[in-house]
Write an enzyme that holds these catalytic residues in place. Structure first.
Site, PDB file in Angstrom:
ATOM      1  N   HIS A 128       0.874  -1.247   0.105  1.00  0.00           N
ATOM      2  CA  HIS A 128      -0.145   0.092   0.046  1.00  0.00           C
ATOM      3  C   HIS A 128       0.909   1.169  -0.032  1.00  0.00           C
ATOM      4  O   HIS A 128       0.443   2.350  -0.545  1.00  0.00           O
ATOM      5  CB  HIS A 128      -0.754   0.094   1.190  1.00  0.00           C
ATOM      6  CG  HIS A 128      -2.039  -1.062   1.126  1.00  0.00           C
ATOM      7  ND1 HIS A 128      -2.846  -1.149   2.033  1.00  0.00           N
ATOM      8  CD2 HIS A 128      -2.535  -1.946   0.186  1.00  0.00           C
ATOM      9  CE1 HIS A 128      -3.942  -2.128   1.735  1.00  0.00           C
ATOM     10  NE2 HIS A 128      -3.501  -2.516   0.698  1.00  0.00           N
ATOM     11  N   HIS A 367      -1.906  -7.557   5.416  1.00  0.00           N
ATOM     12  CA  HIS A 367      -0.354  -7.175   5.222  1.00  0.00           C
ATOM     13  C   HIS A 367      -0.283  -5.917   4.427  1.00  0.00           C
ATOM     14  O   HIS A 367       0.951  -5.953   3.339  1.00  0.00           O
ATOM     15  CB  HIS A 367       0.421  -8.303   4.755  1.00  0.00           C
ATOM     16  CG  HIS A 367       0.088  -9.420   5.580  1.00  0.00           C
ATOM     17  ND1 HIS A 367       0.691  -9.609   6.851  1.00  0.00           N
ATOM     18  CD2 HIS A 367      -0.617 -10.482   5.399  1.00  0.00           C
ATOM     19  CE1 HIS A 367       0.458 -10.653   7.516  1.00  0.00           C
ATOM     20  NE2 HIS A 367      -0.314 -11.319   6.793  1.00  0.00           N
ATOM     21  N   CYS A 368      -0.986  -4.989   4.325  1.00  0.00           N
ATOM     22  CA  CYS A 368      -0.925  -3.853   3.549  1.00  0.00           C
ATOM     23  C   CYS A 368      -0.799  -4.148   1.776  1.00  0.00           C
ATOM     24  O   CYS A 368      -0.171  -3.443   1.345  1.00  0.00           O
ATOM     25  CB  CYS A 368       0.172  -2.891   3.984  1.00  0.00           C
ATOM     26  SG  CYS A 368      -0.148  -2.165   5.305  1.00  0.00           S
ATOM     27  N   ALA A 369      -1.378  -5.292   1.647  1.00  0.00           N
ATOM     28  CA  ALA A 369      -1.459  -5.776   0.140  1.00  0.00           C
ATOM     29  C   ALA A 369      -2.801  -6.328   0.111  1.00  0.00           C
ATOM     30  O   ALA A 369      -2.873  -7.545  -0.584  1.00  0.00           O
ATOM     31  CB  ALA A 369      -0.310  -6.655  -0.012  1.00  0.00           C
TER      32      ALA A 369
END
Lengths: 410, 120
Positions: A128, A367-369
């Site tokens: 992100h 996981h910021c994905a």
């Protein structure tokens, strides 16, 4: 056993947190969350503390002895950080972290004043830090954004990538060096060459790679590389934006303030040459010194030793985790030390919370994905990440607990 | 912190009470921003009482157990009674203390109920 191997074997002596944790909790610390933020060696903390207690002062604003010392240490840090990624010190810009660097580079490439509408190509593999930045700045900075496809396993198909570059003709390609979800290390050299063939430059997120695998921006032909210090044994609040020298000279600053200028008049400003013009204001001096010390520490151990150690533990962890019933593993073969997994019958946050009760630190969720996890894997994940201080004993403790947790929900 | 995953919590999370849709009930959905979980309460009110209540959602064990116990508690209660419910009552109901990070999970069903009162 070589000196370096011996050093790695006794590495926990360099991390006082292990001793303090057991003193405080009565439990061993099993730290498997370095991809989120690594532990910090005593030496790095000492170097930062030394700045505050022995030569606390600003840099580049005084001839006073303490200031001179601080400047010398910061210069030394820049050399070490550059060495770690095969760059020159004149190509290293300090930021507050990878996210800050991602925001800055997007602003900088859009601020050249050419009037041309830029085309940027990326994929849902990205963290992100760059993905959200690209999505959110698109309207304001008026660039075009497109995505190259990945296959159902989350891999880049080289031929498809090549075709997309030929058709879309981007000015910039944004892609990561290594995945924070699957641990995949991408053949960045090949992707850079394909991008260059079509006249595009490569902006690379090195957050999971620098300090973990061998990164050489020159031999890999990377135009821009950014990463955070806190994922590679350094302090929080400091990161790096590497820009290749010739490209750097064409860019203008997008953040303004003192110390980045030669002179100021009512009619305008003359900026400093080189990286100085991109670093206005007082820098995070202790952070820079800490990051330099971390880079030196990694270079001293040897990146090849770190890679070897990570691969050994990764192979061991994969074999041990595979023995747990109802577990699904998500981990690329060519790996920077990351294994994600999920249980069909247990929520990922319950896994994390139960491990945490036993002193085992992991991360769970997207996981910021989010796009990658949702579209390719379809379930939030628990992730373990391996680094220099991870041992087979850590993996054994994890596996024992995961077996207990799996049985608890049966 | 005491152990959170006690036997009754796990039992309620694996075999929750009142899980499912009530046709014609009022639906209140809430989202836990810290983890992405969503939970919906279905509330059927009659003469100022909760006549029936159920929930749906794919949540963690704590949120699911909380919803299971909470919906059991709500059945047949007067609106005045349920309006007075505080977070402490939920913790007492569950018999556990949770960290601030997990409070949002445990209080997710209460948030849905509070939304019901805001909207109706």
């Amino acid at each position: 056993m070589t000196q370096k191997e011996k050093r790695l074997e006794n590495i926990r002596e360099d991390f006082v947190i292990y001793t303090k944790y057991i003193q405080k909790t009565g439990m061993d610390l099993v730290y498997l969350d370095s991809a989120s933020s690594s532990l910090t060696p005593n030496l790095v903390v000492e170097k930062m503390n030394e700045y505050y207690t022995e030569y606390r002062s600003n840099i580049e604003r005084s001839n006073f002895g303490l200031s001179q010392r601080a400047k010398t240490e910061c210069d030394r840090a820049r050399v070490q950080i550059a060495r770690l990624i095969g760059a020159t010190p004149e190509e290293i810009i300090y930021t507050s972290g990878a996210t800050d660097a991602a925001n800055k580079i997007v602003d900088m490439i859009c601020n050249t004043g050419s009037g041309k509408t830029l085309r940027i190509l990326t994929s849902i593999l990205e963290h992100h830090s760059i993905l959200v930045t690209l999505l959110e700045k698109k309207q304001q900075l008026q660039y075009e954004l497109d995505f190259f496809d990945i296959d159902s396993g989350g891999d880049i198909v080289l031929e498809q990538f090549k075709k997309k570059i030929e058709e879309y003709k981007p000015d910039y390609v944004c892609m990561q060096y290594a995945s924070n979800v699957t641990g995949a290390i991408y053949d960045i050299n090949t992707y850079a060459d394909i991008a260059h063939t079509q006249g595009a430059k490569l902006i690379c997120d090195g957050s999971q790679a620098v300090g973990h695998v061998s990164v050489d921006v020159k031999s890999s032909n990377i135009d821009v590389l950014f990463f955070s210090g806190h994922k590679m044994l350094g302090p929080t609040g400091i990161g790096v934006l590497y820009i290749e020298q010739r490209m750097l000279e064409t860019l203008k600053p997008t953040v303004f303030g003192g110390n980045a200028v030669v002179s100021v008049s009512k009619g305008g400003v003359i900026f400093q040459e080189g990286v100085k013009r991109f670093e206005p204001g007082t820098q995070h001096i202790s952070g820079i010194i800490g990051l330099g010390a971390a880079a030196e520490y990694i270079l001293d151990i040897g990146i090849e030793q770190i890679v070897k150690h990570t691969q050994t533990i990764h192979t061991y962890a994969m074999s041990q985790l595979s023995s747990i019933s109802r577990i699904s593993l998500v981990s690329a073969p060519n790996n920077c030390g990351i294994i994600s997994f999920y249980f069909q019958h247990i929520h990922t946050h319950d896994v994390e919370a139960l491990l945490s009760e036993r002193g085992i630190a992991v991360r769970s969720g997207y996981h910021c994905a989010e796009r990658l996890v949702t579209e390719v894997i379809g379930k939030p994940l628990t992730r373990i990440s391996i680094y220099v201080y991870t041992t087979q004993r850590d993996i054994d403790a994890l596996v024992t607990e995961l077996k207990r947790i799996s049985a608890l929900f049966n | 912190m005491d152990e959170v995953y006690k036997a009754h919590i796990i039992e309620h999370s694996m075999r929750p009470q009142n899980k499912g849709v009530i046709p014609d009930a009022v639906l209140c959905s809430v989202h836990n921003a810290t983890c992405g979980d969503s939970l919906s309460l279905y509330i059927l009110e009659n003469e100022s009482r909760i006549e029936r209540v159920s929930f749906t959602g794919e949540c963690c064990a704590l949120a699911t157990a909380s919803a299971s116990l909470f919906t059991e508690f709500l059945q047949g209660k007067s609106i005045a009674e349920v309006q007075a419910i505080l977070p402490k009552d939920i913790y007492d109901m569950l018999g556990i203390t949770v960290s601030p990070q997990r409070a949002a999970c445990v209080l997710l069903p209460l948030s849905a109920l509070q939304q019901y009162f805001k909207l109706h």
